[in-house]
Design a protein around this motif. Structure first.
Motif, PDB file in Angstrom:
ATOM      1  N   ALA A  22      -3.462  46.983 -68.160  1.00 25.16           N
ATOM      2  CA  ALA A  22      -4.055  47.762 -69.251  1.00 25.16           C
ATOM      3  C   ALA A  22      -5.573  47.867 -69.138  1.00 25.16           C
ATOM      4  CB  ALA A  22      -3.685  47.134 -70.592  1.00 25.16           C
ATOM      5  N   THR A  23      -6.152  47.270 -68.084  1.00 24.86           N
ATOM      6  CA  THR A  23      -7.602  47.261 -67.908  1.00 24.86           C
ATOM      7  C   THR A  23      -8.046  48.440 -67.048  1.00 24.86           C
ATOM      8  OG1 THR A  23      -7.657  44.833 -68.064  1.00 24.86           O
ATOM      9  CG2 THR A  23      -9.563  45.912 -67.049  1.00 24.86           C
ATOM     10  N   PRO A  24      -9.031  49.209 -67.506  1.00 22.80           N
ATOM     11  CA  PRO A  24      -9.542  50.321 -66.699  1.00 22.80           C
ATOM     12  C   PRO A  24      -9.936  49.853 -65.305  1.00 22.80           C
ATOM     13  CG  PRO A  24     -10.432  50.434 -68.915  1.00 22.80           C
ATOM     14  CD  PRO A  24      -9.693  49.125 -68.827  1.00 22.80           C
ATOM     15  N   THR A  25      -9.695  50.676 -64.323  1.00 22.07           N
ATOM     16  CA  THR A  25      -9.865  50.494 -62.874  1.00 22.07           C
ATOM     17  C   THR A  25      -8.585  50.017 -62.209  1.00 22.07           C
ATOM     18  OG1 THR A  25     -10.632  48.190 -62.743  1.00 22.07           O
ATOM     19  CG2 THR A  25     -12.307  49.877 -63.156  1.00 22.07           C
ATOM     20  N   HIS A  26      -7.604  49.547 -62.993  1.00 25.30           N
ATOM     21  CA  HIS A  26      -6.358  49.065 -62.394  1.00 25.30           C
ATOM     22  C   HIS A  26      -5.207  50.054 -62.564  1.00 25.30           C
ATOM     23  CE1 HIS A  26      -8.419  45.434 -61.615  1.00 25.30           C
ATOM     24  NE2 HIS A  26      -8.324  44.902 -62.822  1.00 25.30           N
ATOM     25  N   TYR A 147     -16.627  40.617 -51.303  1.00 19.74           N
ATOM     26  CA  TYR A 147     -15.560  40.554 -52.298  1.00 19.74           C
ATOM     27  C   TYR A 147     -15.996  41.238 -53.586  1.00 19.74           C
ATOM     28  CZ  TYR A 147     -13.498  37.170 -49.117  1.00 19.74           C
ATOM     29  OH  TYR A 147     -12.969  36.572 -48.001  1.00 19.74           O
ATOM     30  N   GLY A 148     -15.117  42.078 -54.116  1.00 14.49           N
ATOM     31  CA  GLY A 148     -15.423  42.826 -55.314  1.00 14.49           C
ATOM     32  C   GLY A 148     -14.952  42.137 -56.583  1.00 14.49           C
ATOM     33  N   HIS A 149     -15.454  42.629 -57.696  1.00 14.11           N
ATOM     34  CA  HIS A 149     -15.082  42.128 -59.016  1.00 14.11           C
ATOM     35  C   HIS A 149     -13.706  42.669 -59.404  1.00 14.11           C
ATOM     36  CE1 HIS A 149     -15.439  40.970 -63.216  1.00 14.11           C
ATOM     37  NE2 HIS A 149     -15.204  42.214 -63.569  1.00 14.11           N
ATOM     38  N   VAL A 150     -12.851  41.804 -59.935  1.00 17.87           N
ATOM     39  CA  VAL A 150     -11.546  42.212 -60.447  1.00 17.87           C
ATOM     40  C   VAL A 150     -11.617  42.159 -61.969  1.00 17.87           C
ATOM     41  CG1 VAL A 150      -9.083  41.701 -60.567  1.00 17.87           C
ATOM     42  CG2 VAL A 150     -10.323  41.384 -58.410  1.00 17.87           C
ATOM     43  N   ALA A 151     -11.713  43.322 -62.592  1.00 17.54           N
ATOM     44  CA  ALA A 151     -11.837  43.374 -64.048  1.00 17.54           C
ATOM     45  C   ALA A 151     -10.636  42.705 -64.704  1.00 17.54           C
ATOM     46  CB  ALA A 151     -11.934  44.831 -64.507  1.00 17.54           C
ATOM     47  N   GLY A 152     -10.927  41.812 -65.652  1.00 18.63           N
ATOM     48  CA  GLY A 152      -9.876  41.112 -66.382  1.00 18.63           C
ATOM     49  C   GLY A 152      -9.550  39.738 -65.832  1.00 18.63           C
ATOM     50  N   ALA A 153      -9.906  39.476 -64.569  1.00 20.08           N
ATOM     51  CA  ALA A 153      -9.556  38.194 -63.959  1.00 20.08           C
ATOM     52  C   ALA A 153     -10.281  37.024 -64.618  1.00 20.08           C
ATOM     53  CB  ALA A 153      -9.856  38.223 -62.463  1.00 20.08           C
ATOM     54  N   GLU A 154     -11.532  37.239 -65.021  1.00 18.18           N
ATOM     55  CA  GLU A 154     -12.280  36.162 -65.669  1.00 18.18           C
ATOM     56  C   GLU A 154     -11.651  35.787 -67.006  1.00 18.18           C
ATOM     57  OE1 GLU A 154     -16.370  37.272 -65.885  1.00 18.18           O
ATOM     58  OE2 GLU A 154     -16.641  37.286 -63.706  1.00 18.18           O
ATOM     59  N   GLU A 155     -11.123  36.777 -67.726  1.00 19.17           N
ATOM     60  CA  GLU A 155     -10.448  36.502 -68.998  1.00 19.17           C
ATOM     61  C   GLU A 155      -9.208  35.649 -68.775  1.00 19.17           C
ATOM     62  OE1 GLU A 155     -10.176  36.439 -73.010  1.00 19.17           O
ATOM     63  OE2 GLU A 155     -11.758  37.476 -71.883  1.00 19.17           O
TER      64      GLU A 155
END
Length: 219
Positions: A22-26, A147-155
């Motif tokens: 549900a996170t934008p970019t995925h 390595y790129g940022h994975v949106a939502g992974a930190e949450e």
């Protein structure tokens, strides 16, 4: 919409997959990749040592209206705790008969632990380590990997850390070292997990160099 029974039967990894999806970019990413990222981020967060926090803590109400338990702000670094949501969470623990799992104050402690990980992952070596663990390579140049940022992974990592810390609280209280076998007054090096809805603590029991691996079950 999910029913309470559906939510109770859903583990943290699946919740993580849903959050990522549900996170934008995925959008359109393969479920297998999202599952991999959710699994890695969960293990990463659960394995973090307790994170110190230098944030100022401010308590206020109004969280239920916006679906907030806690949130972090910057300049200055502050954690806002919503007392009405905390009170509702504590009441829910009693309603579900889980007070022996979650002593009074453990929800607040989990919220602070969650936000402390966000602070830890904001920059520095821990943030870089999470990126590397996730393995989302965005640039290759010979042996170099960016390595790129994975949106939502930190949450997901922050939630896993807070939940793992919560297990340490309630299982640590449930299982004090037994004077007799197998503990003989000593339990150490605990690890925590769940299976079929039950929480377990696997630990080293007995005297050093003469101990055994034992299991304690909550409930």
């Amino acid at each position: 919409m999910s029913t309470p029974a559906d939510l109770a039967a859903t583990d943290d990894i699946e919740f993580g997959v849903r959050l990522l999806a549900a996170t934008p970019t995925h959008e359109g990413r393969d479920r297998g990749l999202l599952l991999h990222w959710a699994t890695v981020a969960t293990a990463f967060g659960a394995g973090l040592a307790p994170a110190p926090s230098w944030a100022r803590v401010v308590e206020r109400d109004g969280g239920l209206e916006h679906g907030l338990l806690a949130r972090s702000t910057s300049r200055p670094v502050t954690v806002e705790l919503y007392t009405d949501t905390l009170a509702r969470a504590e009441a829910l623990v009693d309603e579900l008969g889980r007070r022996h799992w979650y002593p009074t104050g453990s929800v607040r402690a989990a919220a602070l632990a969650h936000e402390a990980v966000h602070e830890l992952l904001h920059h520095g070596p821990v943030k870089a380590a999470l990126k590397q663990a996730l393995g989302h390579v965005v640039l290759r140049a010979g042996r170099l990997r960016l390595y790129g940022h994975v949106a939502g992974a930190e949450e997901i990592a922050a939630h896993a850390h807070a939940r793992h810390r919560g297990r340490r609280v309630h299982l640590g209280l449930l299982h004090d070292s037994l004077p007799g076998a197998p503990d003989n007054g000593r339990s150490a090096a605990p690890s925590f997990g769940t299976q079929d809805g039950a929480a377990y603590m696997v630990y080293e029991a007995g005297e050093r160099l003469q101990g055994a691996i034992a299991v304690a079950r909550a409930g």
